[in-house]
Write a protein that holds these residues in place. Structure first.
Motif, PDB file in Angstrom:
ATOM      1  N   GLY A 112     -13.495  -1.216   6.011  1.00 38.25           N
ATOM      2  CA  GLY A 112     -12.547  -2.535   5.763  1.00 38.25           C
ATOM      3  C   GLY A 112     -13.491  -3.763   5.972  1.00 38.25           C
ATOM      4  N   LEU A 113     -14.642  -3.787   6.280  1.00 34.70           N
ATOM      5  CA  LEU A 113     -15.435  -4.808   6.763  1.00 34.70           C
ATOM      6  C   LEU A 113     -16.585  -5.135   5.492  1.00 34.70           C
ATOM      7  CD1 LEU A 113     -15.707  -4.046  10.317  1.00 34.70           C
ATOM      8  CD2 LEU A 113     -14.886  -6.154   9.485  1.00 34.70           C
ATOM      9  N   THR A 114     -16.482  -4.314   4.728  1.00 31.46           N
ATOM     10  CA  THR A 114     -17.893  -4.270   3.817  1.00 31.46           C
ATOM     11  C   THR A 114     -17.647  -5.707   3.024  1.00 31.46           C
ATOM     12  OG1 THR A 114     -18.072  -2.168   3.546  1.00 31.46           O
ATOM     13  CG2 THR A 114     -19.004  -3.273   1.782  1.00 31.46           C
ATOM     14  N   GLY A 115     -16.464  -6.044   2.820  1.00 28.84           N
ATOM     15  CA  GLY A 115     -16.244  -7.186   1.735  1.00 28.84           C
ATOM     16  C   GLY A 115     -16.375  -8.722   2.661  1.00 28.84           C
ATOM     17  N   CYS A 116     -16.485  -8.451   3.930  1.00 26.97           N
ATOM     18  CA  CYS A 116     -16.477  -9.587   4.811  1.00 26.97           C
ATOM     19  C   CYS A 116     -17.808 -10.143   5.208  1.00 26.97           C
ATOM     20  CB  CYS A 116     -15.713  -9.379   6.148  1.00 26.97           C
ATOM     21  SG  CYS A 116     -13.969  -8.685   6.014  1.00 26.97           S
ATOM     22  N   GLY A 117     -17.868 -11.210   5.672  1.00 26.71           N
ATOM     23  CA  GLY A 117     -18.958 -11.930   6.441  1.00 26.71           C
ATOM     24  C   GLY A 117     -20.161 -12.072   5.246  1.00 26.71           C
ATOM     25  N   GLN A 118     -19.691 -12.594   4.143  1.00 23.77           N
ATOM     26  CA  GLN A 118     -20.991 -12.882   3.004  1.00 23.77           C
ATOM     27  C   GLN A 118     -21.645 -14.328   3.581  1.00 23.77           C
ATOM     28  OE1 GLN A 118     -21.209 -11.290   0.305  1.00 23.77           O
ATOM     29  NE2 GLN A 118     -19.816 -10.066   0.910  1.00 23.77           N
ATOM     30  N   ALA A 119     -22.942 -14.184   3.377  1.00 24.28           N
ATOM     31  CA  ALA A 119     -23.736 -14.947   4.174  1.00 24.28           C
ATOM     32  C   ALA A 119     -23.390 -16.432   3.544  1.00 24.28           C
ATOM     33  CB  ALA A 119     -25.192 -14.795   3.657  1.00 24.28           C
ATOM     34  N   ALA A 120     -22.821 -17.290   4.316  1.00 23.75           N
ATOM     35  CA  ALA A 120     -22.481 -18.468   3.958  1.00 23.75           C
ATOM     36  C   ALA A 120     -23.564 -19.649   3.888  1.00 23.75           C
ATOM     37  CB  ALA A 120     -21.322 -19.237   4.685  1.00 23.75           C
ATOM     38  N   GLY A 121     -24.469 -19.761   4.683  1.00 25.32           N
ATOM     39  CA  GLY A 121     -25.391 -20.755   4.945  1.00 25.32           C
ATOM     40  C   GLY A 121     -26.946 -19.994   5.060  1.00 25.32           C
ATOM     41  N   ALA A 141     -14.096 -14.698  12.447  1.00 20.53           N
ATOM     42  CA  ALA A 141     -13.384 -14.139  11.925  1.00 20.53           C
ATOM     43  C   ALA A 141     -13.800 -12.590  11.387  1.00 20.53           C
ATOM     44  CB  ALA A 141     -12.725 -14.597  10.328  1.00 20.53           C
ATOM     45  N   ALA A 142     -14.876 -12.348  11.232  1.00 22.98           N
ATOM     46  CA  ALA A 142     -15.453 -10.998  11.196  1.00 22.98           C
ATOM     47  C   ALA A 142     -15.401 -10.281  12.453  1.00 22.98           C
ATOM     48  CB  ALA A 142     -16.919 -10.996  10.581  1.00 22.98           C
ATOM     49  N   LEU A 158     -13.351  -6.980  13.450  1.00 21.74           N
ATOM     50  CA  LEU A 158     -14.238  -5.853  13.907  1.00 21.74           C
ATOM     51  C   LEU A 158     -13.569  -5.430  15.198  1.00 21.74           C
ATOM     52  CD1 LEU A 158     -16.678  -3.806  13.704  1.00 21.74           C
ATOM     53  CD2 LEU A 158     -17.847  -5.785  15.006  1.00 21.74           C
ATOM     54  N   SER A 159     -13.135  -6.390  15.985  1.00 26.64           N
ATOM     55  CA  SER A 159     -12.492  -5.938  17.393  1.00 26.64           C
ATOM     56  C   SER A 159     -11.324  -5.444  16.997  1.00 26.64           C
ATOM     57  CB  SER A 159     -12.417  -7.228  18.224  1.00 26.64           C
ATOM     58  OG  SER A 159     -13.392  -7.748  18.550  1.00 26.64           O
ATOM     59  N   THR A 160     -10.463  -5.872  16.015  1.00 27.69           N
ATOM     60  CA  THR A 160      -9.231  -5.363  15.869  1.00 27.69           C
ATOM     61  C   THR A 160      -9.255  -3.752  15.340  1.00 27.69           C
ATOM     62  OG1 THR A 160      -8.274  -7.607  15.283  1.00 27.69           O
ATOM     63  CG2 THR A 160      -6.916  -5.781  14.507  1.00 27.69           C
ATOM     64  N   LEU A 161     -10.138  -3.866  14.294  1.00 28.85           N
ATOM     65  CA  LEU A 161     -10.311  -2.437  13.757  1.00 28.85           C
ATOM     66  C   LEU A 161     -10.851  -1.471  14.626  1.00 28.85           C
ATOM     67  CD1 LEU A 161     -11.368  -3.460  10.244  1.00 28.85           C
ATOM     68  CD2 LEU A 161      -9.488  -2.023  10.758  1.00 28.85           C
TER      69      LEU A 161
END
Ligand SMILES: [Zn+2]
Length: 333
Positions: A18-27, A37-38, A42-45
């Motif tokens: 569920g998290l694999t697609g999240c947290g792409q490196a922004a900077g 948000a990630a 993570l806390s919710t899941l």
């Protein structure tokens, strides 16, 4: 199914997937990658994984005498750093103390063998009966096989009874002995999905993150998992409640009395849920609420009656449960 995996082995797949697609490196920095948000997701899941693990452990131990497949289990949910995306790994390493493929305790439900042994969330399992588990290679892509191999080793040890574990807790070594409990031999898997569904496939029980999140209490969650467990207890092989694997077999089955199987699973499932100590009197109200939220549940389908008809049938099953309780005999369906 007599699985070599632990009950909740696969629960944490949902967390990782569920998290694999999240947290792409922004900077480009880890700090930017692991944003608020990630962290919140993570806390919710994690909370959902822990709820499902807790309810599944209770249902599977309370109903062990009715289950066709039995195993010895610690009742824990395990996860590893390696199963998370590269971007999230720093977050899970700092939050859970995970390292490589080593199994970390995501959940040790209160009445589980794991909790009785003194295991706690956040413990990292290093060795079983003196044999070190494998940390595995440095990984970039998320991978589950290393954790699965370690879990297979733990399962193999627990299948023979008491197992001594070397763990790391807050950086310190601790030694514990787990005396596994007899439990129904099924995996329970929390699948990342926005659809409100649950199903059983003859070996595993599945519940979507959306449906697990829709349930407002452990009693409601237990109704869903109890219904799916009933398909196993009733030996409804290759069964699927809402699509998914085995669809063709199920549609064939649907023509030959699938409605009866759903009615049976509702009835037996309510008994299984009651036997695990959950409040089943909420079942009719839950089905009406579920029906209001999901048209496939609300209206009669090929495989099941309308939510209202199921709610009314469950009111009668509750009368049966109350009568058996009042008579003081075993609470058997
Ligand atoms: Zn069903």
């Amino acid at each position: 199914m007599l699985s070599r995996r632990l009950l909740s082995t696969v629960l944490t797949l949902a967390l990782a997937a569920g998290l694999t697609g999240c947290g792409q490196a922004a900077g480009g920095s880890m700090t930017a990658a692991v944003d608020g948000a990630a962290s919140q997701r993570l806390s919710t899941l994690t909370a959902l994984d822990q709820r499902v693990a807790r309810v599944a452990q209770r249902l599977s131990e309370a109903n062990v005498e009715l289950c066709p497949a039995v195993r010895l289990a610690a009742g824990w949910a395990l996860h590893s750093a390696s199963q998370y995306s590269n971007e999230l790994r720093p977050l899970v390493q700092s939050r859970f103390g995970l390292e490589g493929d080593l199994p970390g305790v995501l959940s040790a439900p209160p009445t589980s063998a794991a909790a009785e042994a003194g295991l706690r969330e956040g413990d990292l399992i290093l060795a079983v009966n003196g044999a070190a588990l494998n940390t595995g290679p440095a990984r970039i892509q998320p991978a589950f096989e290393g954790l699965a191999a370690n879990i297979a080793i733990l399962d193999g040890a627990l299948a023979s009874g008491a197992a001594r574990l070397d763990i790391r807790r807050g950086g310190e070594p601790v030694v514990l002995t787990v005396e596994p409990h007899r439990a129904c031999g099924y995996e329970v898997q929390l699948n990342p999905s926005d659809e409100l569904n649950a199903r059983a496939d003859g070996r595993r029980l599945f519940i979507s993150t959306a449906l697990a999140g829709f349930t407002q209490s452990d009693d409601e969650l237990a109704l869903i998992l109890g219904h799916e467990l009933a398909h196993h207890v009733l030996r409804h092989r290759t069964w699927s409640d809402v699509g998914g694997a085995g669809r063709e077999a199920n549609e064939a089955a649907a023509v030959s009395g699938a409605g009866d199987k759903e009615t049976q699973a509702d009835r037996v499932g309510l008994f299984l849920t009651a036997r695990a100590g959950y409040d089943t009197t909420i079942a009719p109200a839950f089905w009406r609420r579920f029906g209001a939220a999901n048209w496939r549940v609300r209206y009669p389908q090929l495989r099941h009656a309308s939510a209202e008809a199921r709610a009314r049938a469950l009111e009668q099953v509750q009368v049966e449960i109350d009568a058996k309780r009042a008579a003081g005999g075993p609470l058997l369906p």
